[in-house]
Design an enzyme around this catalytic site. Structure first.
Site, PDB file in Angstrom:
ATOM      1  N   CYS A 114       3.888   8.557   4.190  1.00  0.00           N
ATOM      2  CA  CYS A 114       3.603   9.499   3.094  1.00  0.00           C
ATOM      3  C   CYS A 114       2.757  10.685   3.560  1.00  0.00           C
ATOM      4  CB  CYS A 114       2.921   8.788   1.933  1.00  0.00           C
ATOM      5  SG  CYS A 114       3.851   7.387   1.312  1.00  0.00           S
ATOM      6  N   HIS A 236       0.289  14.524  -2.733  1.00  0.00           N
ATOM      7  CA  HIS A 236       1.328  13.506  -2.559  1.00  0.00           C
ATOM      8  C   HIS A 236       1.418  12.727  -3.866  1.00  0.00           C
ATOM      9  CE1 HIS A 236       3.644  10.127  -1.403  1.00  0.00           C
ATOM     10  NE2 HIS A 236       2.627   9.289  -1.290  1.00  0.00           N
ATOM     11  N   ASN A 266       7.367   7.690  -6.198  1.00  0.00           N
ATOM     12  CA  ASN A 266       6.791   7.996  -4.887  1.00  0.00           C
ATOM     13  C   ASN A 266       7.928   8.217  -3.894  1.00  0.00           C
ATOM     14  OD1 ASN A 266       5.555   8.018  -2.400  1.00  0.00           O
ATOM     15  ND2 ASN A 266       4.205   6.284  -2.812  1.00  0.00           N
TER      16      ASN A 266
HETATM   17  N1  ACO Z   1       5.749  -5.451 -13.715  1.00  0.00           N
HETATM   18  C1  ACO Z   1       4.986  -6.286 -14.444  1.00  0.00           C
HETATM   19  N2  ACO Z   1       3.945  -6.956 -13.940  1.00  0.00           N
HETATM   20  C2  ACO Z   1       3.666  -6.781 -12.655  1.00  0.00           C
HETATM   21  C3  ACO Z   1       4.420  -5.914 -11.843  1.00  0.00           C
HETATM   22  C4  ACO Z   1       5.500  -5.239 -12.413  1.00  0.00           C
HETATM   23  N3  ACO Z   1       6.284  -4.399 -11.723  1.00  0.00           N
HETATM   24  N4  ACO Z   1       3.908  -5.937 -10.612  1.00  0.00           N
HETATM   25  C5  ACO Z   1       2.861  -6.762 -10.639  1.00  0.00           C
HETATM   26  N5  ACO Z   1       2.697  -7.286 -11.869  1.00  0.00           N
HETATM   27  C6  ACO Z   1       1.688  -8.202 -12.304  1.00  0.00           C
HETATM   28  C7  ACO Z   1       1.154  -9.050 -11.172  1.00  0.00           C
HETATM   29  O1  ACO Z   1       1.961 -10.171 -10.966  1.00  0.00           O
HETATM   30  C8  ACO Z   1      -0.216  -9.392 -11.653  1.00  0.00           C
HETATM   31  O2  ACO Z   1      -0.100 -10.425 -12.598  1.00  0.00           O
HETATM   32  P1  ACO Z   1      -1.177 -11.624 -12.639  1.00  0.00           P
HETATM   33  O3  ACO Z   1      -2.468 -10.974 -12.942  1.00  0.00           O
HETATM   34  O4  ACO Z   1      -0.656 -12.497 -13.722  1.00  0.00           O
HETATM   35  O5  ACO Z   1      -1.127 -12.218 -11.283  1.00  0.00           O
HETATM   36  C9  ACO Z   1      -0.621  -8.152 -12.385  1.00  0.00           C
HETATM   37  O6  ACO Z   1       0.572  -7.453 -12.756  1.00  0.00           O
HETATM   38  C10 ACO Z   1      -1.449  -7.223 -11.516  1.00  0.00           C
HETATM   39  O7  ACO Z   1      -1.823  -6.226 -12.345  1.00  0.00           O
HETATM   40  P2  ACO Z   1      -3.004  -5.296 -11.980  1.00  0.00           P
HETATM   41  O8  ACO Z   1      -4.112  -6.043 -11.309  1.00  0.00           O
HETATM   42  O9  ACO Z   1      -3.349  -4.543 -13.191  1.00  0.00           O
HETATM   43  O10 ACO Z   1      -2.342  -4.379 -10.900  1.00  0.00           O
HETATM   44  P3  ACO Z   1      -2.983  -3.095 -10.342  1.00  0.00           P
HETATM   45  O11 ACO Z   1      -3.820  -2.416 -11.339  1.00  0.00           O
HETATM   46  O12 ACO Z   1      -3.583  -3.389  -9.018  1.00  0.00           O
HETATM   47  O13 ACO Z   1      -1.733  -2.166 -10.137  1.00  0.00           O
HETATM   48  C11 ACO Z   1      -0.498  -1.172  -8.392  1.00  0.00           C
HETATM   49  C12 ACO Z   1      -0.817  -2.448  -9.118  1.00  0.00           C
HETATM   50  C13 ACO Z   1       0.225  -0.197  -9.331  1.00  0.00           C
HETATM   51  C14 ACO Z   1       0.424  -1.485  -7.229  1.00  0.00           C
HETATM   52  C15 ACO Z   1      -1.814  -0.548  -7.915  1.00  0.00           C
HETATM   53  O14 ACO Z   1      -2.542  -1.449  -7.151  1.00  0.00           O
HETATM   54  C16 ACO Z   1      -1.607   0.706  -7.155  1.00  0.00           C
HETATM   55  O15 ACO Z   1      -1.257   1.722  -7.691  1.00  0.00           O
HETATM   56  N6  ACO Z   1      -1.863   0.698  -5.835  1.00  0.00           N
HETATM   57  C17 ACO Z   1      -1.645   1.846  -5.020  1.00  0.00           C
HETATM   58  C18 ACO Z   1      -0.379   1.623  -4.384  1.00  0.00           C
HETATM   59  C19 ACO Z   1       0.384   2.871  -4.139  1.00  0.00           C
HETATM   60  O16 ACO Z   1       0.349   3.871  -4.799  1.00  0.00           O
HETATM   61  N7  ACO Z   1       1.146   2.751  -3.112  1.00  0.00           N
HETATM   62  C20 ACO Z   1       2.056   3.751  -2.811  1.00  0.00           C
HETATM   63  C21 ACO Z   1       2.328   3.737  -1.417  1.00  0.00           C
HETATM   64  S1  ACO Z   1       0.951   4.309  -0.594  1.00  0.00           S
HETATM   65  C22 ACO Z   1       0.927   5.868  -0.745  1.00  0.00           C
HETATM   66  O17 ACO Z   1       1.890   6.525  -1.009  1.00  0.00           O
HETATM   67  C23 ACO Z   1      -0.405   6.383  -0.609  1.00  0.00           C
END
Ligand code: ACO
Length: 309
Positions: A114, A236, A266
């Site tokens: 990225c 980004h 993304n």
């Molecule tokens: N749909 C529904 N539920 C989901 C999904 C989904 N697609 N994915 C995960 N869950 C559930 C999990 O199983 C978990 O459930 P549990 O608590 O029962 O175990 C729960 O949702 C987790 O939720 P949160 O803790 O609220 O998740 P979080 O707030 O951490 O959000 C996310 C996850 C969106 C991935 C976040 O961590 C994030 O944005 N991280 C940055 C990642 C990113 O942007 N990466 C891009 C690539 S890197 C770059 O480009 C810089």
């Protein structure tokens, strides 16, 4: 003094659109979960017969047209991608061939995930300032849809395909005024594709917010500028919450931030040139403005580029 100036932009999105509601039918997820965590509403996916170089070609043709140049004036082609057509030849060589460029100028890919477009832009700028190139095509292009693990709902809902391109030309006036690039390979396992994208989302989130805040501060400090001097932040497009955190750090209102993550998801190295082309073509970005790009990606790689438009 030689500067490099962006004289044309272009972008391309494949025709197929998948909304969050479409994904609800494929994986155990919901529009509300995806939108509230990432700001994403929909994303584009390439057709089965569309390659990264095909997306790059369409974006490049638009940038070439906008710049009003002939393709054979391009004496360097750089493609930032983490989803190349194949192991080799490089996507930049494939693109050079598809554009019919016959001048023998160099063409190579940059793999910084990225962060790739920032790395590619900085490389192109150095070629121009060093006198080794005059007119450079810099492209960010990705087909990430082929790297998604549909059994991993935490990642497969976040990514999309697309391409953005710019023409960078030697100029007596700025241009690119500053660039800061970084990498830290000690976190290489936090976000990777082998062969499918996997990540520790929460750790990536924290790391991204921290290094982006640091790098925008670093680049502005060097130029004795503050967030108030920036007309448009073109970040980004990974996640709206990461973008908002960076804008907050800069003291910038979100009205001065170009946001396309809602419609593109993304798209890795393609996201900045896609967002840039959107804001150039709708008239938000105008001559004389200060534009700040920033990105972070797997590696980790990260950086920022400051441009006087
Ligand atoms: N749909 C529904 N539920 C989901 C999904 C989904 N697609 N994915 C995960 N869950 C559930 C999990 O199983 C978990 O459930 P549990 O608590 O029962 O175990 C729960 O949702 C987790 O939720 P949160 O803790 O609220 O998740 P979080 O707030 O951490 O959000 C996310 C996850 C969106 C991935 C976040 O961590 C994030 O944005 N991280 C940055 C990642 C990113 O942007 N990466 C891009 C690539 S890197 C770059 O480009 C810089």
């Amino acid at each position: 003094m030689i500067y490099s100036k962006i004289i044309g932009t272009g972008s391309y999105l494949p025709a197929k659109v998948l909304t969050n509601y479409d994904l609800e039918k494929i994986v155990d997820t919901s529009h509300d979960w995806i939108f509230s965590r990432s700001g994403i509403v929909e994303r584009h996916f390439a057709a089965d017969n569309e390659l990264t170089s095909d997306l790059a070609l369409q974006a490049s043709l638009k940038a070439i047209e906008a710049a009003g140049i002939d393709a054979n004036e391009i004496d360097l082609v750089i493609v930032a991608t983490t989803s190349p057509d194949m192991s080799f030849p490089g996507t930049a060589c494939v693109l050079q061939g598809k554009l019919g460029i016959k001048n023998g100028g160099p063409a190579f890919d940059i793999q910084a995930v990225c962060g790739g477009f920032i790395y590619a832009l900085n490389t192109a700028d150095m070629y121009i300032r060093g006198g080794q190139a005059k007119t450079v095509l810099v492209v960010g292009a990705e087909v990430l849809s082929r790297m998604l693990d549909w059994n991993d709902r935490t990642t497969c809902v976040l990514f999309g395909d697309g391409a953005g391109a710019i023409i960078l030309r030697a100029s007596a006036t700025p241009g690119i005024v500053a660039a800061k690039l970084h990498a830290d390979g000690s976190h290489r396992d936090m976000l990777k594709a082998d062969p499918f994208i996997s990540m520790d989302g929460k750790s990536v989130f924290k790391f991204a917010v921290k290094v982006l805040s640091d790098v925008v501060e670093e680049i502005l400090d060097e130029k004795n500028l503050s967030g108030a001097d920036i007309d448009w932040l073109v970040p980004h497009q990974a996640n709206i919450r990461i973008i908002e955190a960076t804008a907050k750090k800069l003291g910038m209102d979100m009205a001065k931030v170009v946001v396309t993550v809602d419609r593109h998801g993304n798209t890795s190295a393609a996201s900045i040139p896609l967002a840039l082309d959107t804001a150039v073509r709708d008239g938000r970005i105008k001559p004389g403005q200060n534009i700040l790009f920033e990105a972070v990606g797997g590696g980790f790689t990260w950086g920022a580029v400051l441009i006087r438009w």
